[in-house]
Write a protein that holds these residues in place. Structure first.
Motif, short mmCIF file in Angstrom:
data_model
loop_
_atom_site.label_atom_id
_atom_site.label_comp_id
_atom_site.label_asym_id
_atom_site.label_seq_id
_atom_site.Cartn_x
_atom_site.Cartn_y
_atom_site.Cartn_z
N ASN A 106 0.84 -1.20 0.00
CA ASN A 106 0.00 0.00 0.00
C ASN A 106 0.88 1.25 0.00
O ASN A 106 1.89 1.30 0.68
N SER A 108 0.14 5.47 0.20
CA SER A 108 -0.84 6.55 0.30
C SER A 108 -0.09 7.88 0.37
O SER A 108 0.83 8.04 1.17
N ASN B 106 -5.18 13.49 -2.44
CA ASN B 106 -4.77 12.22 -1.85
C ASN B 106 -4.88 11.11 -2.88
O ASN B 106 -5.83 11.06 -3.65
N SER B 108 -4.31 6.85 -2.84
CA SER B 108 -3.96 5.66 -2.07
C SER B 108 -4.11 4.43 -2.97
O SER B 108 -5.14 4.25 -3.62
N SER C 108 -8.30 2.80 4.96
CA SER C 108 -8.32 4.16 4.45
C SER C 108 -9.76 4.52 4.08
O SER C 108 -10.43 3.77 3.37
N ASN D 106 -10.31 12.54 4.62
CA ASN D 106 -9.66 11.24 4.46
C ASN D 106 -8.93 10.88 5.73
O ASN D 106 -8.29 11.72 6.36
N SER D 108 -6.39 7.62 6.96
CA SER D 108 -5.73 6.37 6.59
C SER D 108 -4.90 5.91 7.77
O SER D 108 -4.10 6.67 8.32
#
Lengths: 162, 162, 162, 162
Positions: A106, A108, B106, B108, C108, D106, D108
């Motif tokens: 992952n 981000s 953002n 991700s 997320s 957001n 995360s």
């Protein structure tokens, strides 16, 4: 094939703007580093990546030129991801014993400001967590004025290396 | 400068492996598209991006060649970010009225499998939320066998365009 | 201790607003479900979680009451995370053979709109990738009017269960 | 309604395990703080949130008890999201001038280790970027032994407050 490449190159240079010529020069300089094994991939060579690595820190820098720009003439968000992922991967792998490698699971990224024109952009990453099977790193990207451009977090999974 | 570029190109071709020659050819083919304004950026030209766009869907595809590979000989995770961010940005901007643009805040990405060798890789994105000030998109990347390589979510912020 | 609890409960009820009384009643109804083993945790009992589960889909719903509100009188973003993580965890574990469980490694969430007042809020999740060692799920939260409130992605790591 | 609540409470206490009694006591202690306006929401009261706030740092702590546990008897990942989102929201709002508030767009979170049993868990957050319209914060959660449990990043959008 080679004759054809020269003709193509000739055509490109004939039509080239000054910006085109600068990009051509930059790209070939990188390509030569790939050919001399100074760089390991065409991608890192084309981007002219430079790295600084210690046990718990990695910095990867690239020049901020039109080669990496989007239509707004600032570094493409995905290229900032290339930069962060590369720095994180280098540090993650460096932290592992022989026989192990890591792969990104992952990534981000938060984009907070456009990079100032020119200079280099720098990704700086550190280890946040190093487990037996997972590694988490955080990092940031700054422009040549030292201003924050983006922050990111990456998760890596540890695998046996071939 | 041009004479110097030819000498440099000559040196590169002289030392080139077959893979080098293929990359040189691929890159110059893309460069010509930038020169003819078929492509808007050096980045999209170098990657040979092709797009399909409808009101609520965008697909961006690029060939899966060593030009985008990491040291494991699979597409670099950051390049998959370039692909997703590009497709999302195109669709986000396309959804806005004249006078507005969008910037990524953002991105991700979850990487789930390596791409199969060869062919193209395809980012396909759709709108999940379109607000007055923020847009959220989701997407996935598949390889030429149709297998899922990565999924991603992007947040965009709406700004007045210049 | 029990006598003290009754005194405390008496004091609370004496001072209770109508909203307080509704919350007290709601919480005790949930607590009884925990005592009767209809619910497995105090948390799920307090939230009155209801689930629907199939092989590739899980929905978890909770009432939208002041019990879960933030100071803006809408569901707390973290409670939406509880909802998504729970639904994802249920589906991830359900997808595994006996002897294996999963733990969340990354969650997320993008918040796109406030929930309409009242009714229930619903997290609906599906499997995006099921690997041998990692599972990726995506989901969304909708309010009782069917409007999208949030979307999310979760990564789970597969471990042997005890 | 009140008579009914007493009967229900009586039934709950009659059947209560020691753990049940501890949870009942903890929850009522929190509820009283909501009634006395020491706490602003039922959620923060139930979790017994304590905060430390400076201009560029916020810490929010809660006791690590079965009230917040999942079926593995460790803090539910969503509750860690509640903790991070709360601390981030407090700091984001605190950084804004009168007349403005912020909402999470957001969040995360990377979960890196289970919390040690007992004690409190602590979310500590700082500002990474404070723009005119967006705020980005990063944070971590540690258990009572000081070990890292999770790291997180939050994006907030600035809005006029009512």
């Amino acid at each position: 094939m080679k004759a054809q490449l020269f003709t193509q190159f000739q055509n490109i240079v004939d039509r080239a703007s000054n910006e085109d010529l600068a990009i051509l020069s930059q790209w070939m300089n990188g390509f030569e580093k790939k050919q001399s094994n100074e760089m390991t991939t065409y991608l890192s060579a084309g981007l002219h990546m430079e790295r600084t690595l210690t046990a718990d820190y990695c910095r990867v820098s690239i020049p901020n030129t039109p080669y990496i720009h989007n239509t707004l003439n600032i570094p493409h968000g995905g290229i900032l991801a290339v930069l962060l992922d590369t720095a994180m991967g280098i540090l993650a792998n460096h932290s592992l014993p022989v026989g192990f490698a890591s792969v990104t699971t992952n990534l981000s990224i938060n984009y907070v400001a456009p990079a100032a024109a020119g200079g280099h952009i720098h990704a700086q990453v550190t280890l946040s967590h190093k487990g037996r099977q997972t590694i988490v790193l955080t990092g940031e990207i700054k422009d040549h004025l030292g201003r924050l451009i983006a922050i990111g977090t990456g998760s890596f999974f540890v695998i046996p290396s071939k």
